[in-house]
Design a protein around this motif. Sequence first.
Motif, PDB file in Angstrom:
ATOM      1  N   LEU A 268      -7.643  20.304  17.127  1.00  0.00           N
ATOM      2  CA  LEU A 268      -6.540  20.461  18.081  1.00  0.00           C
ATOM      3  C   LEU A 268      -6.928  19.952  19.467  1.00  0.00           C
ATOM      4  CD1 LEU A 268      -5.175  23.998  17.085  1.00  0.00           C
ATOM      5  CD2 LEU A 268      -4.358  21.751  16.359  1.00  0.00           C
ATOM      6  N   ALA A 269      -8.187  20.161  19.850  1.00  0.00           N
ATOM      7  CA  ALA A 269      -8.661  19.672  21.157  1.00  0.00           C
ATOM      8  C   ALA A 269      -8.633  18.138  21.192  1.00  0.00           C
ATOM      9  CB  ALA A 269     -10.079  20.182  21.417  1.00  0.00           C
ATOM     10  N   VAL A 270      -9.017  17.512  20.089  1.00  0.00           N
ATOM     11  CA  VAL A 270      -9.003  16.049  19.997  1.00  0.00           C
ATOM     12  C   VAL A 270      -7.566  15.529  20.037  1.00  0.00           C
ATOM     13  CG1 VAL A 270      -9.540  14.071  18.530  1.00  0.00           C
ATOM     14  CG2 VAL A 270     -11.191  15.938  18.756  1.00  0.00           C
ATOM     15  N   ILE A 271      -6.660  16.225  19.363  1.00  0.00           N
ATOM     16  CA  ILE A 271      -5.246  15.828  19.346  1.00  0.00           C
ATOM     17  C   ILE A 271      -4.650  15.889  20.746  1.00  0.00           C
ATOM     18  CG2 ILE A 271      -2.944  16.490  18.513  1.00  0.00           C
ATOM     19  CD1 ILE A 271      -4.383  17.489  15.939  1.00  0.00           C
ATOM     20  N   ARG A 272      -4.970  16.937  21.492  1.00  0.00           N
ATOM     21  CA  ARG A 272      -4.481  17.049  22.875  1.00  0.00           C
ATOM     22  C   ARG A 272      -5.048  15.921  23.734  1.00  0.00           C
ATOM     23  NH1 ARG A 272      -4.921  22.653  21.722  1.00  0.00           N
ATOM     24  NH2 ARG A 272      -7.104  22.670  22.374  1.00  0.00           N
ATOM     25  N   ARG A 273      -6.287  15.552  23.484  1.00  0.00           N
ATOM     26  CA  ARG A 273      -6.922  14.483  24.258  1.00  0.00           C
ATOM     27  C   ARG A 273      -6.331  13.115  23.928  1.00  0.00           C
ATOM     28  NH1 ARG A 273     -12.647  13.147  22.211  1.00  0.00           N
ATOM     29  NH2 ARG A 273     -11.345  11.912  20.785  1.00  0.00           N
ATOM     30  N   ASP A 274      -6.147  12.838  22.636  1.00  0.00           N
ATOM     31  CA  ASP A 274      -5.721  11.506  22.198  1.00  0.00           C
ATOM     32  C   ASP A 274      -4.203  11.340  22.135  1.00  0.00           C
ATOM     33  OD1 ASP A 274      -8.394  10.977  21.925  1.00  0.00           O
ATOM     34  OD2 ASP A 274      -8.434  11.228  19.744  1.00  0.00           O
ATOM     35  N   GLY A 275      -3.468  12.452  22.044  1.00  0.00           N
ATOM     36  CA  GLY A 275      -2.013  12.372  22.000  1.00  0.00           C
ATOM     37  C   GLY A 275      -1.430  12.040  20.643  1.00  0.00           C
ATOM     38  N   TYR A 276      -2.198  12.224  19.585  1.00  0.00           N
ATOM     39  CA  TYR A 276      -1.682  11.998  18.239  1.00  0.00           C
ATOM     40  C   TYR A 276      -2.579  12.700  17.216  1.00  0.00           C
ATOM     41  CZ  TYR A 276      -5.413   8.563  17.370  1.00  0.00           C
ATOM     42  OH  TYR A 276      -6.624   7.945  17.212  1.00  0.00           O
ATOM     43  N   ALA A 277      -2.076  12.795  15.987  1.00  0.00           N
ATOM     44  CA  ALA A 277      -2.853  13.391  14.896  1.00  0.00           C
ATOM     45  C   ALA A 277      -2.664  12.566  13.640  1.00  0.00           C
ATOM     46  CB  ALA A 277      -2.404  14.831  14.642  1.00  0.00           C
ATOM     47  N   THR A 278      -3.667  12.591  12.763  1.00  0.00           N
ATOM     48  CA  THR A 278      -3.562  11.928  11.468  1.00  0.00           C
ATOM     49  C   THR A 278      -3.985  12.900  10.384  1.00  0.00           C
ATOM     50  OG1 THR A 278      -5.826  11.067  11.584  1.00  0.00           O
ATOM     51  CG2 THR A 278      -4.057   9.657  12.443  1.00  0.00           C
ATOM     52  N   SER A 279      -3.532  12.649   9.181  1.00  0.00           N
ATOM     53  CA  SER A 279      -3.953  13.476   8.042  1.00  0.00           C
ATOM     54  C   SER A 279      -3.912  12.633   6.778  1.00  0.00           C
ATOM     55  CB  SER A 279      -3.055  14.706   7.884  1.00  0.00           C
ATOM     56  OG  SER A 279      -1.714  14.320   7.632  1.00  0.00           O
ATOM     57  N   ILE A 280      -4.864  12.876   5.904  1.00  0.00           N
ATOM     58  CA  ILE A 280      -4.944  12.166   4.627  1.00  0.00           C
ATOM     59  C   ILE A 280      -5.073  13.185   3.511  1.00  0.00           C
ATOM     60  CG2 ILE A 280      -6.229  10.497   3.243  1.00  0.00           C
ATOM     61  CD1 ILE A 280      -7.172   9.198   5.820  1.00  0.00           C
ATOM     62  N   GLN A 281      -4.049  13.291   2.706  1.00  0.00           N
ATOM     63  CA  GLN A 281      -4.013  14.198   1.552  1.00  0.00           C
ATOM     64  C   GLN A 281      -4.344  15.649   1.931  1.00  0.00           C
ATOM     65  OE1 GLN A 281      -4.847  12.050  -2.386  1.00  0.00           O
ATOM     66  NE2 GLN A 281      -6.635  11.487  -1.148  1.00  0.00           N
TER      67      GLN A 281
ATOM     68  N   PRO B  97       2.351   6.742   1.025  1.00  0.00           N
ATOM     69  CA  PRO B  97       1.327   6.929  -0.007  1.00  0.00           C
ATOM     70  C   PRO B  97      -0.012   6.348   0.448  1.00  0.00           C
ATOM     71  CG  PRO B  97       2.820   5.157  -0.619  1.00  0.00           C
ATOM     72  CD  PRO B  97       3.416   5.809   0.588  1.00  0.00           C
ATOM     73  N   VAL B  98      -1.100   7.018   0.090  1.00  0.00           N
ATOM     74  CA  VAL B  98      -2.428   6.574   0.537  1.00  0.00           C
ATOM     75  C   VAL B  98      -2.776   5.187   0.013  1.00  0.00           C
ATOM     76  CG1 VAL B  98      -3.365   8.888   0.868  1.00  0.00           C
ATOM     77  CG2 VAL B  98      -3.470   7.822  -1.394  1.00  0.00           C
ATOM     78  N   SER B  99      -2.148   4.787  -1.076  1.00  0.00           N
ATOM     79  CA  SER B  99      -2.424   3.463  -1.627  1.00  0.00           C
ATOM     80  C   SER B  99      -1.957   2.354  -0.687  1.00  0.00           C
ATOM     81  CB  SER B  99      -1.724   3.304  -2.985  1.00  0.00           C
ATOM     82  OG  SER B  99      -0.322   3.494  -2.852  1.00  0.00           O
ATOM     83  N   ARG B 100      -0.958   2.652   0.145  1.00  0.00           N
ATOM     84  CA  ARG B 100      -0.415   1.674   1.085  1.00  0.00           C
ATOM     85  C   ARG B 100      -0.692   2.060   2.543  1.00  0.00           C
ATOM     86  NH1 ARG B 100       4.601   1.627  -0.699  1.00  0.00           N
ATOM     87  NH2 ARG B 100       5.434   3.058   0.859  1.00  0.00           N
ATOM     88  N   PHE B 101      -0.560   3.349   2.838  1.00  0.00           N
ATOM     89  CA  PHE B 101      -0.785   3.847   4.196  1.00  0.00           C
ATOM     90  C   PHE B 101      -2.251   4.231   4.330  1.00  0.00           C
ATOM     91  CE2 PHE B 101       0.717   6.834   7.753  1.00  0.00           C
ATOM     92  CZ  PHE B 101       0.939   5.775   8.624  1.00  0.00           C
ATOM     93  N   THR B 102      -3.101   3.227   4.294  1.00  0.00           N
ATOM     94  CA  THR B 102      -4.549   3.412   4.332  1.00  0.00           C
ATOM     95  C   THR B 102      -5.003   3.762   5.749  1.00  0.00           C
ATOM     96  OG1 THR B 102      -4.902   1.068   4.819  1.00  0.00           O
ATOM     97  CG2 THR B 102      -4.818   1.711   2.487  1.00  0.00           C
ATOM     98  N   PRO B 103      -6.253   4.237   5.917  1.00  0.00           N
ATOM     99  CA  PRO B 103      -6.742   4.528   7.272  1.00  0.00           C
ATOM    100  C   PRO B 103      -6.621   3.340   8.223  1.00  0.00           C
ATOM    101  CG  PRO B 103      -8.206   5.503   5.653  1.00  0.00           C
ATOM    102  CD  PRO B 103      -7.209   4.689   4.884  1.00  0.00           C
ATOM    103  N   VAL B 104      -6.870   2.129   7.710  1.00  0.00           N
ATOM    104  CA  VAL B 104      -6.743   0.939   8.549  1.00  0.00           C
ATOM    105  C   VAL B 104      -5.291   0.716   8.952  1.00  0.00           C
ATOM    106  CG1 VAL B 104      -6.980  -1.575   8.608  1.00  0.00           C
ATOM    107  CG2 VAL B 104      -8.772  -0.182   7.559  1.00  0.00           C
ATOM    108  N   LYS B 105      -4.394   0.810   7.976  1.00  0.00           N
ATOM    109  CA  LYS B 105      -2.968   0.627   8.260  1.00  0.00           C
ATOM    110  C   LYS B 105      -2.450   1.730   9.183  1.00  0.00           C
ATOM    111  CE  LYS B 105      -0.840  -2.134   6.608  1.00  0.00           C
ATOM    112  NZ  LYS B 105      -0.469  -3.508   7.053  1.00  0.00           N
ATOM    113  N   MET B 106      -2.958   2.933   8.996  1.00  0.00           N
ATOM    114  CA  MET B 106      -2.553   4.059   9.837  1.00  0.00           C
ATOM    115  C   MET B 106      -2.916   3.799  11.296  1.00  0.00           C
ATOM    116  SD  MET B 106      -3.684   8.057   9.462  1.00  0.00           S
ATOM    117  CE  MET B 106      -3.413   8.041   7.705  1.00  0.00           C
ATOM    118  N   GLN B 107      -4.119   3.282  11.530  1.00  0.00           N
ATOM    119  CA  GLN B 107      -4.542   2.974  12.891  1.00  0.00           C
ATOM    120  C   GLN B 107      -3.666   1.898  13.513  1.00  0.00           C
ATOM    121  OE1 GLN B 107      -6.815   4.457  14.889  1.00  0.00           O
ATOM    122  NE2 GLN B 107      -7.034   5.991  13.277  1.00  0.00           N
ATOM    123  N   GLU B 108      -3.191   0.963  12.685  1.00  0.00           N
ATOM    124  CA  GLU B 108      -2.320  -0.099  13.180  1.00  0.00           C
ATOM    125  C   GLU B 108      -0.970   0.453  13.640  1.00  0.00           C
ATOM    126  OE1 GLU B 108      -1.934  -2.966  10.091  1.00  0.00           O
ATOM    127  OE2 GLU B 108      -4.037  -3.578  10.142  1.00  0.00           O
TER     128      GLU B 108
END
Length: 254
Positions: A183-196, A225-236
């Motif tokens: 939560l501290a990182v989310i407040r700092r960066d202004g976003y959150a991610t989650s995988i499964q 879906p993780v098959s398409r929304f990969t960590p790399v694509k998520m960052q994009e």
Amino acid sequence: MQEDVTTQAHATVRAVDRALDILLCFGRSSGGLTLSEISKQVNLHKSTVYRLLTSLQVKGFVRRDPDSDKYFVGWSVLELLSGLHESDELSSLALPEMTRLRDRTGETVSLYVRVGRERLRIQAVDSQEPVRNVAIIGKTYPLYIGASGKVLLAFADSSVLEQVFQDASMPPDFDREDLLKQLAVIRRDGYATSIQERDTGAAAAAAPVFDKNHELVASLSVSGPVSRFTPVKMQEHIQAVKQSAVFLTKLLSR
């Protein structure tokens, strides 16, 4: 005499709270619920739950299937939802920008608000891909898991976090310290991610939406879906999600 009136008022408020807790149980269930299941979820004796269900049934907020002995949401809830749809300025204002974000990312876009210790999806635009995350409007989820939930929790008052930690539905082995760090990182960066985290095979990125007083009003997310929304694509796509969230914030600040 005054003491009796006060005691009666407290009892009435307690009954209303319990009845609302019972109704919220149905938002976490894809089907009907038995008396025992409801009693366990709200941590109340069956006889108390039965009395409250009977009152809710009379008003049309729940209905009982005599064959299965299960309770379901009644038609009166739909009447309330129709009124909500007409008066919900946030979801109406957000829809055009959410559609643009869906077209930009190709994935499902959802808008959540906090309701007590849960998050509620109030608007959604589904991906047009054959394999996609299907977003059900009106569905509730925990705050402590998933990108959108964590955004709502990260920017909420500290009392909300205390309520979540006290929630009986939270797994006893849940790592609370790790959540606080996230939560501290989310407040700092202004976003959150989650995988499964919540659903197997799904990933999401979310950003906060504020009002003119810079108070949190919603969480905007993109999921796929993780098959398409990969960590790399998520960052994009994170920048696109944040930009849309900022746009909605400015829209609400007018």
